[in-house]
Design a protein around this motif. Structure first.
Motif, short mmCIF file in Angstrom:
data_model
loop_
_atom_site.label_atom_id
_atom_site.label_comp_id
_atom_site.label_asym_id
_atom_site.label_seq_id
_atom_site.Cartn_x
_atom_site.Cartn_y
_atom_site.Cartn_z
N MET A 1 -0.71 18.82 36.41
CA MET A 1 -1.85 18.79 37.33
C MET A 1 -1.38 19.19 38.74
O MET A 1 -0.49 18.56 39.28
CB MET A 1 -2.43 17.37 37.36
N SER A 4 -4.09 20.60 44.29
CA SER A 4 -5.48 20.87 44.66
C SER A 4 -6.44 20.20 43.68
O SER A 4 -7.50 19.72 44.09
CB SER A 4 -5.72 22.37 44.71
N VAL A 5 -6.08 20.15 42.42
CA VAL A 5 -6.94 19.48 41.43
C VAL A 5 -6.99 17.98 41.72
O VAL A 5 -8.05 17.35 41.67
CB VAL A 5 -6.42 19.75 40.00
N GLU A 6 -5.82 17.43 42.04
CA GLU A 6 -5.78 15.99 42.37
C GLU A 6 -6.66 15.69 43.58
O GLU A 6 -7.37 14.69 43.61
CB GLU A 6 -4.33 15.57 42.67
N LYS A 8 -9.22 17.42 44.59
CA LYS A 8 -10.63 17.56 44.20
C LYS A 8 -11.13 16.29 43.52
O LYS A 8 -12.24 15.82 43.77
CB LYS A 8 -10.79 18.76 43.26
N ILE A 9 -10.28 15.76 42.63
CA ILE A 9 -10.66 14.53 41.92
C ILE A 9 -10.86 13.38 42.91
O ILE A 9 -11.85 12.64 42.84
CB ILE A 9 -9.57 14.16 40.88
#
Lengths: 210, 301
Positions: A1, A4-6, A8-9
């Motif tokens: 992961m 940036s995904v973290e 976003k979450i």
């Protein structure tokens, strides 16, 4: 992961929690008349905190519980009358009650039942009963020792006029709220990924085990 | 050590202890903890107001759609009522002029002439049976201030009692409703030399929207439907504010005859309330003995 995904979450989680917390809390104190049965009010705030604790774990439940409790105290904090007739509006009781509700729900057979949606109703029932019983005990103690008057509700009245109507209303509103938290909640697919990790390592779900 | 600090039991116990300390500190008069809420109030109140207005807008829209026929019928009835009321108004204007003349001649004092009445909207309502304080949109900035030993009556548009102000901030106030267990007011049967009684909130009657009336003697004959008003004892609330009517009487214990009272006004149905503030020259000189005994006897008033 990747990062940036973290992020976003995290952003989604914060935004959704803020919106839901403000919406449910404000709706509760603005339109209680729309949610009544036999003089009792459906407790959106309590059900919301219970479900967050149950579905998304202790950390989320505790933080949301304290914030919702804070808002509850701010808008409609309970008041006590002492033996001299002076009335004091207390603060902090809402935070305490909501924090404890979140703590209980976050460990209510969550491992055994794998946080499934159907069992969330049982969790709401259990926590609502705990909340109501604790509330009546606190009121009886406050009136006895603080106001020097007796709490004249009979066991029958407590059950029939207070606990049962609230229980029914809370179970009714729990249905749509479960759907909301599952499908447009703070986590995609309605699952807190950190709980899945903890689950594999025997973490969050086991915290009340000795 | 690190394991203990991160243990959830430790977190729960610590938070519970902190919150208990917070609650106890908050109960101390003049506690600085209450000021913690002020900055959050500046954020929470507007948001709550938006949610409330949005909900009301939906409700009004829905009513407009569903109630069209009923509104048309009601409109016709109201037109007929207006014509009737116009006639009564003319009659009352004449009676009013007569009353003014007589009031000057006989120096009759208006019941509430020494009170200023401020209007306010209900901002938020009770969250459940215990979290039952109600917030209204007027505070210290609007001239509403609760001085220790003084109580401000809150009434509806028909001057029926609905509660009392217990706390004020700069722009909002908290009301203790009439049905709350902690509410007590000295009252009397609304007739000349009516029996003085005590009206109080009651945990068991609250569910039915009723209050408890106590202080009758076994000789008193109380009829269902009798009107109860504030007695004005102690000078904290003005005399003569209507509270409600007797709904039932319990003679089972001759030493403690009680009755239930149905308040005229149900706060759940109201959007606006009015606060009665005594004018500076209307506050009676402090009588230490009387004031202290009344505060104890009438508790809420």
């Amino acid at each position: 992961m990747n990062l940036s995904v973290e992020k976003k979450i995290l952003i989604r989680k914060i935004i959704v929690y803020v919106i839901f917390t403000l919406l449910f809390s404000c709706f509760q104190v603005s339109f209680p008349n729309r949610l009544t049965l036999f003089g009792q009010v459906a407790d959106l705030m309590l059900v919301y905190v219970i479900l967050v604790g149950y579905f998304f774990g202790f950390a989320d439940g505790a933080v949301v519980g304290i914030i919702v409790g804070f808002i509850r105290d701010y808008f409609a904090g309970p008041s006590f009358t002492d033996s001299q007739g002076n009335v004091t509006a207390s603060i902090g009781i809402g935070m305490l009650m909501m924090f404890i509700a979140a703590s209980i729900s976050s460990s209510f057979f969550t491992k055994r039942m794998n946080r499934n949606a159907a069992f969330a109703f049982v969790c709401v029932i259990f926590c609502t009963i705990c909340y109501k019983v604790t509330g009546h005990l606190i009121m009886a103690a406050v009136m006895q020792f603080f106001s020097r008057t007796s709490y004249n509700l009979s066991f029958y009245q407590i059950v029939v006029n207070s606990i049962l109507p609230t229980l029914l209303l809370n179970v009714i509103i729990a249905g749509p709220m479960i759907l909301v938290l599952r499908f447009i909640g703070p986590y995609s697919k309605g699952v807190n990924p950190s709980l899945s990790k903890n689950f594999l390592s025997g973490g969050d779900d086991l915290w009340l085990r000795t | 050590m690190r394991r203990i600090l991160t243990s959830k039991w430790f977190i729960i116990v610590s938070v519970v202890v902190l919150l208990l300390a917070f609650i106890l500190l908050g109960l101390v008069p003049g506690s600085p903890i209450k000021y913690l809420y002020k900055p959050f109030g500046a954020i929470l109140s507007p948001i709550q107001s938006v949610v409330k207005d949005t909900g009301n807008a939906f409700s009004d829209f829905w009513s407009a759609v569903t109630d069209g026929m009923a509104i048309r019928r009601e409109n016709e009835e109201l037109r007929a009522q207006i014509a009737d009321l116009q006639y009564q108004l003319t009659q009352n204007e004449e009676a009013g002029i007569r009353y003014e003349e007589l009031r000057d001649a006989f120096q009759i004092k208006d019941t509430f002439s020494n009170y200023d009445v401020y209007g306010a909207s209900i901002v938020s309502r009770e969250a459940d049976e215990w979290f039952s304080v109600i917030r209204i949109s007027s505070g210290v900035n609007d001239g509403i201030e609760v001085i220790p030993g003084q109580s401000l009556a809150v009434v509806d548009s028909s001057m029926n009692l609905i509660g009392r102000v217990i706390e004020t901030s700069s722009s909002e106030s908290k009301i203790l409703p009439l049905l709350h267990e902690g509410f007590v007011v000295s009252a009397k049967i609304n007739e000349v030399n009516g029996v003085i009684v005590t009206v109080s909130g009651d945990a068991s009657l609250k569910f039915q929207g009723l209050c408890l009336v106590s202080g009758f003697s076994s000789d008193d004959v109380i009829e269902v439907g009798t009107e109860i008003v504030t007695s004005g004892n102690g000078g904290l609330f003005p005399q003569g504010i209507p509270i409600g009517v007797i709904e039932s009487v319990d003679y089972s214990n001759p030493l403690n005859v009680t009755a239930t009272l149905r308040p005229y006004s149900q706060i759940g149905d109201l959007k606006d309330v009015f606060i009665m503030i005594p004018q500076a020259d209307a506050i009676p000189p402090a009588d230490e003995d009387v004031a202290s005994s009344e505060t104890t006897a009438t508790a809420g008033e």
